[in-house]
Design an enzyme around this catalytic site. Structure first.
Site, PDB file in Angstrom:
ATOM      1  N   GLY A 145       0.808  -1.204   0.000  1.00  0.00           N
ATOM      2  CA  GLY A 145       0.000   0.000   0.000  1.00  0.00           C
ATOM      3  C   GLY A 145       0.840   1.251   0.000  1.00  0.00           C
ATOM      4  O   GLY A 145       0.487   2.262  -0.625  1.00  0.00           O
ATOM      5  N   TYR A 172      -2.312   7.619   8.611  1.00  0.00           N
ATOM      6  CA  TYR A 172      -1.242   6.649   8.385  1.00  0.00           C
ATOM      7  C   TYR A 172      -1.312   6.213   6.929  1.00  0.00           C
ATOM      8  O   TYR A 172      -2.344   5.694   6.473  1.00  0.00           O
ATOM      9  CB  TYR A 172      -1.357   5.420   9.287  1.00  0.00           C
ATOM     10  CG  TYR A 172      -0.295   4.393   8.961  1.00  0.00           C
ATOM     11  CD1 TYR A 172       1.012   4.565   9.423  1.00  0.00           C
ATOM     12  CD2 TYR A 172      -0.572   3.295   8.160  1.00  0.00           C
ATOM     13  CE1 TYR A 172       2.008   3.651   9.088  1.00  0.00           C
ATOM     14  CE2 TYR A 172       0.411   2.382   7.829  1.00  0.00           C
ATOM     15  CZ  TYR A 172       1.701   2.557   8.292  1.00  0.00           C
ATOM     16  OH  TYR A 172       2.681   1.656   7.956  1.00  0.00           O
ATOM     17  N   ASP A 280      -7.243   7.087   0.257  1.00  0.00           N
ATOM     18  CA  ASP A 280      -6.433   5.936   0.639  1.00  0.00           C
ATOM     19  C   ASP A 280      -7.373   4.859   1.170  1.00  0.00           C
ATOM     20  O   ASP A 280      -7.810   4.894   2.314  1.00  0.00           O
ATOM     21  CB  ASP A 280      -5.423   6.368   1.711  1.00  0.00           C
ATOM     22  CG  ASP A 280      -4.497   5.226   2.141  1.00  0.00           C
ATOM     23  OD1 ASP A 280      -4.818   4.059   1.836  1.00  0.00           O
ATOM     24  OD2 ASP A 280      -3.469   5.501   2.781  1.00  0.00           O
ATOM     25  N   GLU A 281      -7.687   3.895   0.296  1.00  0.00           N
ATOM     26  CA  GLU A 281      -8.611   2.807   0.639  1.00  0.00           C
ATOM     27  C   GLU A 281      -7.861   1.500   0.860  1.00  0.00           C
ATOM     28  O   GLU A 281      -8.431   0.419   0.705  1.00  0.00           O
ATOM     29  CB  GLU A 281      -9.641   2.635  -0.488  1.00  0.00           C
ATOM     30  CG  GLU A 281     -10.596   3.807  -0.644  1.00  0.00           C
ATOM     31  CD  GLU A 281     -11.973   3.529  -0.053  1.00  0.00           C
ATOM     32  OE1 GLU A 281     -12.096   2.558   0.713  1.00  0.00           O
ATOM     33  OE2 GLU A 281     -12.902   4.292  -0.360  1.00  0.00           O
ATOM     34  N   VAL A 282      -6.593   1.597   1.231  1.00  0.00           N
ATOM     35  CA  VAL A 282      -5.793   0.395   1.440  1.00  0.00           C
ATOM     36  C   VAL A 282      -6.445  -0.531   2.467  1.00  0.00           C
ATOM     37  O   VAL A 282      -6.528  -1.739   2.270  1.00  0.00           O
ATOM     38  CB  VAL A 282      -4.361   0.770   1.872  1.00  0.00           C
ATOM     39  CG1 VAL A 282      -3.601  -0.457   2.367  1.00  0.00           C
ATOM     40  CG2 VAL A 282      -3.610   1.411   0.708  1.00  0.00           C
ATOM     41  N   THR A 337       9.309  -4.093  -9.628  1.00  0.00           N
ATOM     42  CA  THR A 337       9.618  -5.426 -10.149  1.00  0.00           C
ATOM     43  C   THR A 337       8.448  -6.395 -10.016  1.00  0.00           C
ATOM     44  O   THR A 337       8.158  -7.161 -10.935  1.00  0.00           O
ATOM     45  CB  THR A 337      10.845  -5.998  -9.414  1.00  0.00           C
ATOM     46  OG1 THR A 337      11.952  -5.118  -9.602  1.00  0.00           O
ATOM     47  CG2 THR A 337      11.191  -7.378  -9.936  1.00  0.00           C
TER      48      THR A 337
END
Length: 476
Positions: A145, A172, A280-282, A337
């Site tokens: 995230g 956060y 931010d919907e992590v 990556t």
């Protein structure tokens, strides 16, 4: 296994019981568990967190049930910090992973197009807010995230040409440089020598500890007007913002939902000033809060959504979804990556479909309301709980000093020492939970969306019993 769980946990104050399944040669016993924990303490860094407070060595897991190497059985209210929407080893996620492995499909493809990736993209766009999904682009990020938040900020700065950022106290967003700069934990940011130059941090509105000292609708009005005037005042000192970054529910900040009226006003103000709104919907995403997305409670569509955790079906995956007008990147402007994680995309696709087809957002809302009612009743009985709050299956209990004088709004001082004792008491009774909040005094609940009614009752019973023990001896 679930029958074993409920039989093992019968009785309010019992210690986590031993399961009856035989321990195989690959599973250590009690002494083996102790040795593993000792080696971890010796070899791993001082930055480790959960392992310090939850001395368990998991060897098997199913749904909400975790089996420790010492034979004890636990209910998991961490769920990988909200990652495991369907719980541990759900058959649909495991089946999707096995099908990919058996097919011979490549597992690592960077950002090449594959049928697996195409299906994931189609599935994800099909459940996002329509206004955003109708004209969206997707960037697959490094599988965390934090990397996705970094990508969102980089995107906004590229598209707008500005460098500033509006963020919020208690936020956060991750542990990388830009995400730490946007987060509210000063101690971690300073220790990492991360500068937050250009970040304007505004108070996050809430009722229990209203930053404006008024609470309720009055606090929302002040928060809204402060943002409006900040952007309208040429003498405010504000670094022109590339974006406004907000969590629909602050998780690590203490499980504080953004008021719906305020979030709608933020959307209106940012649109008027042509400032991209990043949600931010992590942690809040994919049904966690009782709606598919945290922004759905306010009925808004942000310009950028940051998604991770649950969308990978238990495996690492992170993306940002954004309006095409922001797509000003050049080739290679953001890369990673492992952004082509095929197993995670397959598990994510089937998890998204399962959540939608079984309406697990509604299930989270229903069970969450049941848990919240029961915990509010416990709070009335045990004044060490100052507040119970959250949305859906993202809940928090703020632990306070019960005998301390309240502030003008009725909030008592946070009691992090008592909160740590409550976490330990819950662990002794077979419940895995963690703490958050500005003072580390909020006990957080993040169970899988598949939690059963019986499991919810068990969580209530354990916490009520632990609170009773704490209330009998409320020393710090």
């Amino acid at each position: 296994m679930r029958k074993v769980l409920f039989e093992a946990h019968r009785g309010g104050g019992s210690i986590a019981s031993r399961h009856q399944a035989p321990v195989g040669p690959e599973e250590p016993d009690e002494s083996g568990k102790t040795a593993i924990l000792a080696r971890q303490a010796k070899r791993e860094s001082a930055a480790r967190t959960y392992a310090r407070h939850l001395p368990i060595v998991p060897v098997r897991a199913e749904g909400m049930t975790v089996y420790g190497a010492d034979g004890r059985v636990y209910l998991d209210c961490l769920a990988g910090a909200g990652t495991l929407a369907l719980g541990h080893n759900h058959p649909v996620a495991i089946g999707a992973i096995r099908r990919v492995l058996d097919s011979g499909a490549p597992l690592h493809v960077l950002d090449l197009a594959t049928p697996i990736k195409d299906e994931f993209t189609e599935t994800l766009l099909g459940v996002l807010p329509r206004e955003l999904a109708a004209d969206a682009r997707i960037q697959f990020c490094g599988p965390s995230g934090a990397d996705a938040v970094e990508a969102a900020l980089k995107l906004a700065r590229t598209a707008t040409g500005e460098t500033g950022l509006i963020a919020f106290t208690g936020a956060y967003h991750g542990m990388t440089a830009a995400t730490l700069a946007a987060s509210g934990d000063t101690s971690v940011r300073i220790a990492a020598r991360v500068s937050d130059a250009g970040v304007t941090r505004l108070p996050f509105p809430q009722d229990y500890r209203c930053p404006y000292g008024v609470g309720g609708e009055g606090g929302v009005r002040i928060a809204t007007e402060r943002l409006r005037r900040l952007l309208a005042d040429p003498g405010s000192g504000l670094t022109p913002p590339a974006a406004l970054l907000v969590e629909p529910v602050q998780g690590e900040g203490g499980v504080i939902p953004a008021p719906d009226d305020w979030l709608r006003a933020v959307r209106e103000i940012t649109r008027a000033h042509r400032i991209p709104l990043i949600a931010d919907e992590v942690q809040t995403g994919l049904g966690r809060t009782g709606e598919l997305w945290g922004v759905d409670h306010a009925g808004i569509a942000p310009d950028v959504m940051v998604l991770s955790k649950a969308i990978g079906g238990g495996l690492p995956l992170a993306v940002i979804v954004y309006r095409s007008s922001l797509d000003r990147w050049t080739e290679g402007a953001h890369a990673g990556t492992f952004r082509g994680h095929q197993l995670a995309m397959a598990a994510g696709t089937t998890t998204i479909k399962y959540v939608r087809e079984h309406d697990l957002a509604a299930r989270a809302r229903k069970v969450g309301e049941r848990l919240e009612r029961a915990l509010r009743e416990a709070a009335r009985q045990y004044p060490v709980v100052g507040d119970v709050r959250g949305r859906g299956l993202m809940l928090g209990l703020e632990v306070v000093y019960p005998d301390a004088a309240p502030d003008p709004l009725g909030a008592r001082p946070a009691a992090p020492g008592l909160a740590r004792r409550l976490r330990a008491a819950a662990f002794e009774r077979g419940l895995l939970v963690e703490l958050g909040g500005h003072h580390g005094a909020v006990l957080r609940l993040l169970p899988p969306l598949t939690i059963t009614d019986a499991e919810a009752d068990r969580v209530i019973g354990i916490l009520t019993d632990a609170l009773a023990q704490l209330s009998r001896d409320p020393r710090p």
